[in-house]
Scaffold this active site. Structure first.
Site, short mmCIF file in Angstrom:
data_model
loop_
_atom_site.label_atom_id
_atom_site.label_comp_id
_atom_site.label_asym_id
_atom_site.label_seq_id
_atom_site.Cartn_x
_atom_site.Cartn_y
_atom_site.Cartn_z
N LYS A 68 0.89 -1.06 0.06
CA LYS A 68 -0.06 0.06 0.28
C LYS A 68 0.78 1.41 -0.08
O LYS A 68 0.69 2.20 -0.77
CB LYS A 68 -0.89 0.11 1.29
N ASP A 104 -10.02 1.78 2.29
CA ASP A 104 -9.77 1.36 3.76
C ASP A 104 -10.48 2.25 4.87
O ASP A 104 -11.08 1.74 5.83
CB ASP A 104 -8.48 0.96 4.14
#
Ligand code: NAP
Length: 279
Positions: A68, A104
């Site tokens: 990420k 997220d």
């Protein structure tokens, strides 16, 4: 016959992911000719993988552990939320440009909002300072959390997040201070890649006993972990990572397709896939 569009999950490893089990039924239910694939990718292969998407051979991607933060740095542009989190989990394509987003943040906060968690009256401790933890911290700040400590094995990584966010509500500590920092907190989030086995368990019953009465323990892992089991045995409310997984996926779906995600179907599909796997 035209080939279906491709969207994939980039990570290392990816074979354990539940994402295909609920993304594919969602594409199918809306009659979209899209295939959700697993793209096992090492860090060395990441630039080539992204170039493949850039060249038009895919419609987008999800990004998971451990890429990420690295993928964030390789985007042509990122959304404001992703920039603040310093991490992306969703890639969409405009022309030959890759746009990084962080869903997220949305996925994490939904179950807390749904259970009526009182952010403004609460102090939180977030365990971990990786890609997921960064999103968690941004989500909690935006929801109005009163105070938050990031506790991480590598203290410097927690310090870096505090410095990047510049918000007086956030502080950092090393793992040895976990027990002290949880005292009186109403939320403990495990956003670290630990607690999956008893051997790697970072918090004992005494840690949970120090949380405030009525505290919530939230583990981003989407199955029953020793961490969550111990929290429940200590009489605390718990949330596992499955609702977050589904809600981040639903938001990603909307970014890729421009259509509302069939969230109920995605949830049912994810629960069934988890049960099939044995919890
Ligand atoms: P990451 O960037 O690789 O970060 C890993 C974190 O775990 C770091 O803070 C690392 O500490 C810590 N850690 C790893 N091993 C440790 C150990 N033995 N002892 C103490 N700390 C340790 O991973 P990530 O992307 O943030 O993901 C973290 C977790 O969240 C994973 O379990 C992932 O599956 C989960 N997740 C779930 C969802 C969902 O939708 N449910 C979404 C995102 C992530 P150091 O900095 O010291 O290395």
């Amino acid at each position: 016959m035209t080939q279906p569009g491709r969207i994939g999950l980039i990570g290392d490893p990816v074979e354990q992911s539940l994402s295909p089990s609920f993304q594919q039924p969602a594409f199918d239910a809306l009659g979209l000719s899209i295939r959700y694939e697993l793209w096992q990718t090492s860090l060395a292969e990441l630039p080539a993988r992204l170039d493949d998407i850039r060249s038009g051979r895919a419609l987008g991607a999800n990004v998971t552990v451990p890429h990420k933060p690295a993928a964030f740095a390789l985007m042509d542009s990122v959304t404001d939320l992703a920039r603040r989190a310093g991490a992306i989990n969703t890639i969409s394509v405009r022309g030959d440009h890759l746009i990084g987003d962080n869903t997220d943040i949305h996925g994490f906060i939904v179950p807390l909002v749904e259970c009526g968690f009182d952010f403004r009256a609460s102090r939180a401790v977030v365990l971990g300072a990786g890609g997921a933890a960064r999103g968690v911290v941004v989500a909690l700040l935006d929801a109005g959390i009163a105070e938050l400590t990031i506790v991480n094995r590598t203290r410097q990584r927690a310090d870096d997040i505090v410095a990047a966010l510049g918000d007086e509500r956030v502080s950092s500590a090393g793992l040895d201070a976990l027990s002290e920092r949880v005292a009186g907190a109403l939320l403990l989030v495990n956003a670290a890649a630990i607690g999956w086995t008893d051997a790697a368990f970072p918090a004992g019953a005494d840690t949970f006993a120090r949380l405030a009465d009525g505290a919530t323990v939230y583990d981003l892992t989407y199955r029953e972990t020793p961490f969550l089991r111990a929290a429940r045995e200590a009489g605390l409310s718990t949330i596992d990572g499955l609702p977050m997984l589904v809600h981040q996926g639903a938001k990603s779906f909307e970014i890729w397709t421009g259509q509302p995600a069939p969230v109920e179907l995605m949830w049912r599909s994810a629960v069934a896939a988890r049960e099939k796997r044995g919890g």
